[in-house]
Design an enzyme around this catalytic site. Sequence first.
Site, PDB file in Angstrom:
ATOM      1  N   ASN A 284       0.881  -1.163  -0.088  1.00  0.00           N
ATOM      2  CA  ASN A 284      -0.028  -0.185  -0.019  1.00  0.00           C
ATOM      3  C   ASN A 284       1.029   1.132  -0.128  1.00  0.00           C
ATOM      4  O   ASN A 284       1.396   1.563   1.082  1.00  0.00           O
ATOM      5  CB  ASN A 284      -0.839  -0.187   1.194  1.00  0.00           C
ATOM      6  CG  ASN A 284      -1.935   1.199   1.356  1.00  0.00           C
ATOM      7  OD1 ASN A 284      -1.733   2.199   0.425  1.00  0.00           O
ATOM      8  ND2 ASN A 284      -2.900   1.025   2.333  1.00  0.00           N
TER       9      ASN A 284
ATOM     10  N   ARG B 231      -2.662  -2.229  -3.296  1.00  0.00           N
ATOM     11  CA  ARG B 231      -3.901  -1.275  -3.279  1.00  0.00           C
ATOM     12  C   ARG B 231      -3.660   0.010  -4.131  1.00  0.00           C
ATOM     13  O   ARG B 231      -2.630   0.588  -4.258  1.00  0.00           O
ATOM     14  CB  ARG B 231      -3.825  -0.782  -1.676  1.00  0.00           C
ATOM     15  CG  ARG B 231      -4.896   0.313  -1.760  1.00  0.00           C
ATOM     16  CD  ARG B 231      -4.850   1.053  -0.379  1.00  0.00           C
ATOM     17  NE  ARG B 231      -5.996   1.727  -0.085  1.00  0.00           N
ATOM     18  CZ  ARG B 231      -5.983   3.157   0.375  1.00  0.00           C
ATOM     19  NH1 ARG B 231      -4.751   3.408   1.024  1.00  0.00           N
ATOM     20  NH2 ARG B 231      -6.986   3.807   0.489  1.00  0.00           N
TER      21      ARG B 231
ATOM     22  N   HIS C 121     -12.918   3.269   0.072  1.00  0.00           N
ATOM     23  CA  HIS C 121     -12.858   2.239   1.107  1.00  0.00           C
ATOM     24  C   HIS C 121     -13.643   0.952   0.670  1.00  0.00           C
ATOM     25  O   HIS C 121     -14.004   0.093   1.261  1.00  0.00           O
ATOM     26  CB  HIS C 121     -13.741   2.486   2.316  1.00  0.00           C
ATOM     27  CG  HIS C 121     -13.062   3.676   3.185  1.00  0.00           C
ATOM     28  ND1 HIS C 121     -13.776   4.751   3.935  1.00  0.00           N
ATOM     29  CD2 HIS C 121     -11.843   3.988   3.363  1.00  0.00           C
ATOM     30  CE1 HIS C 121     -12.972   5.386   4.500  1.00  0.00           C
ATOM     31  NE2 HIS C 121     -11.816   5.129   4.440  1.00  0.00           N
TER      32      HIS C 121
ATOM     33  N   ARG D 287     -11.818  16.043   7.785  1.00  0.00           N
ATOM     34  CA  ARG D 287     -12.393  16.379   6.572  1.00  0.00           C
ATOM     35  C   ARG D 287     -13.991  16.823   6.818  1.00  0.00           C
ATOM     36  O   ARG D 287     -14.749  16.127   7.712  1.00  0.00           O
ATOM     37  CB  ARG D 287     -12.512  15.161   5.485  1.00  0.00           C
ATOM     38  CG  ARG D 287     -11.274  15.157   4.873  1.00  0.00           C
ATOM     39  CD  ARG D 287     -11.199  13.585   4.177  1.00  0.00           C
ATOM     40  NE  ARG D 287     -10.311  12.771   4.524  1.00  0.00           N
ATOM     41  CZ  ARG D 287     -10.204  11.597   4.324  1.00  0.00           C
ATOM     42  NH1 ARG D 287     -10.966  11.051   3.245  1.00  0.00           N
ATOM     43  NH2 ARG D 287      -9.457  10.734   4.767  1.00  0.00           N
TER      44      ARG D 287
ATOM     45  N   GLU E 117      -8.338  -4.924   5.090  1.00  0.00           N
ATOM     46  CA  GLU E 117      -8.356  -4.668   3.662  1.00  0.00           C
ATOM     47  C   GLU E 117      -6.931  -5.608   2.888  1.00  0.00           C
ATOM     48  O   GLU E 117      -7.035  -6.172   1.897  1.00  0.00           O
ATOM     49  CB  GLU E 117      -8.027  -3.327   3.497  1.00  0.00           C
ATOM     50  CG  GLU E 117      -9.083  -2.654   3.760  1.00  0.00           C
ATOM     51  CD  GLU E 117      -9.042  -1.301   4.062  1.00  0.00           C
ATOM     52  OE1 GLU E 117      -9.283  -0.292   3.282  1.00  0.00           O
ATOM     53  OE2 GLU E 117      -8.694  -0.700   5.196  1.00  0.00           O
TER      54      GLU E 117
END
Length: 398
Positions: A7, A91, A180, A241, A384
């Site tokens: 990743n 990823r 996601h 955010r 993940e």
Amino acid sequence: MKILVINAGSSSLKYQLMDPETKEVFAKGLCERIGIDGRLTHKVPAKDAKYEFEIPMPTHAEAIQAVLDALLSAEHGVIKSASEIDAVGHRVVHGGEKFASSVRITDDVMAAIDECIPLAPLHNPANITGIKACEKVMPGVPMVAVFDTAFHQTMPAKSYIYALPYEYYENDKVRRYGFHGTSHRYVSARAAAMLGKPIEELKIITCHLGNGSSVAAVDCGKSVDTSMGFTPLAGVPMGTRSGDLDAGILEYLMNKHGYDMKEMMNILNKKSGVLGISGVSSDFRDIENAANDGNQRAALALEAFQYSVKKLVGAYAAAMGGVDAIVFTAGVGENDANTRMNIASGLEFMGVKMDAAANNVRGKETVISAADSKVKVLLIPTDEELMIAQDTAAIVKG
Ligand code: ADP
């Protein structure tokens, strides 16, 4: 099989070497400060050991080489030869409309990932750099790309279209993509397994609540809506955010304070969310501590976050015409019993009944709803990396 999961971020790179069948993680770690100086943290779970090294990493290629050296090392390594690595799973953040599933990396796939750079200008270039670095250091090893956006490609047009002039979708690819996806796919599949039912018969709402958060409606195993949008800025308030807001606010604040677009976006991405409301921190643990000490804004930040997720749960139940299971995952979803309780309470009208004692748990697969709850509420730690390793193994095996 041994799969290396990569990743790659702009200045960091996470890795895991694992067996996708037994789920054993042989080693995992993190390269940081790539392009600055270089630091490697390498962990070997079987020995419960952690090693830290300062290694010059001018580019991702040196970082990948450092990872390979660590995996092969006589002292802290876990393999004897690089040929033990059967494949590498990467990823990749944005696959645009081109990728609805994971794919073997070829020159054409690289070109397509490159074409998606305008959609994810911070992430895709780092992912491409990671792939190229692996090609250089491990030539000939098969590689697979697993996209954050792919799972949401099943959304119907009514979910992904923005009410803008249609040409912005057609010409500029402006639409909801969602992110996601690997996590929503993993936990929805685990939910079906935990409930002992085929996923094709289930309506599941998955709440990935971490530093970045998104909620997804998974109907019969397919994502039909999700809260993140064209970018990961949309949806519920996050650590820093803003989540969804009235676009008119941008014009108002930019005019009033003389911000340019870069400053405005920095505020929305880095200074908003629960950090912005609370003024305390982006970390939910800090905010909870502050709220417990009587800080009103910290309490408001938590309330606003939980309310926003709760509204989406209601919305997605309406969208799917019902819900069989609600899943909580990621840093906050897996660890924060209060947040789960506050989101799920008050939903008794739609068949959700929590079990406070069962909910008082962290980080393990559990049913946290009452035995007589019509809608099952589940805590499922996301994985993940495992999903990426399993996809990679399946694709490489053909
Ligand atoms: P990312 O989106 O960066 O992958 P994670 O899913 O790892 O984030 O979630 C990180 C967040 O999880 C932290 O910011 C922290 O707020 C939250 N978190 C972790 N443990 C707890 C806890 N015990 N209680 C509340 N929040 C927690």
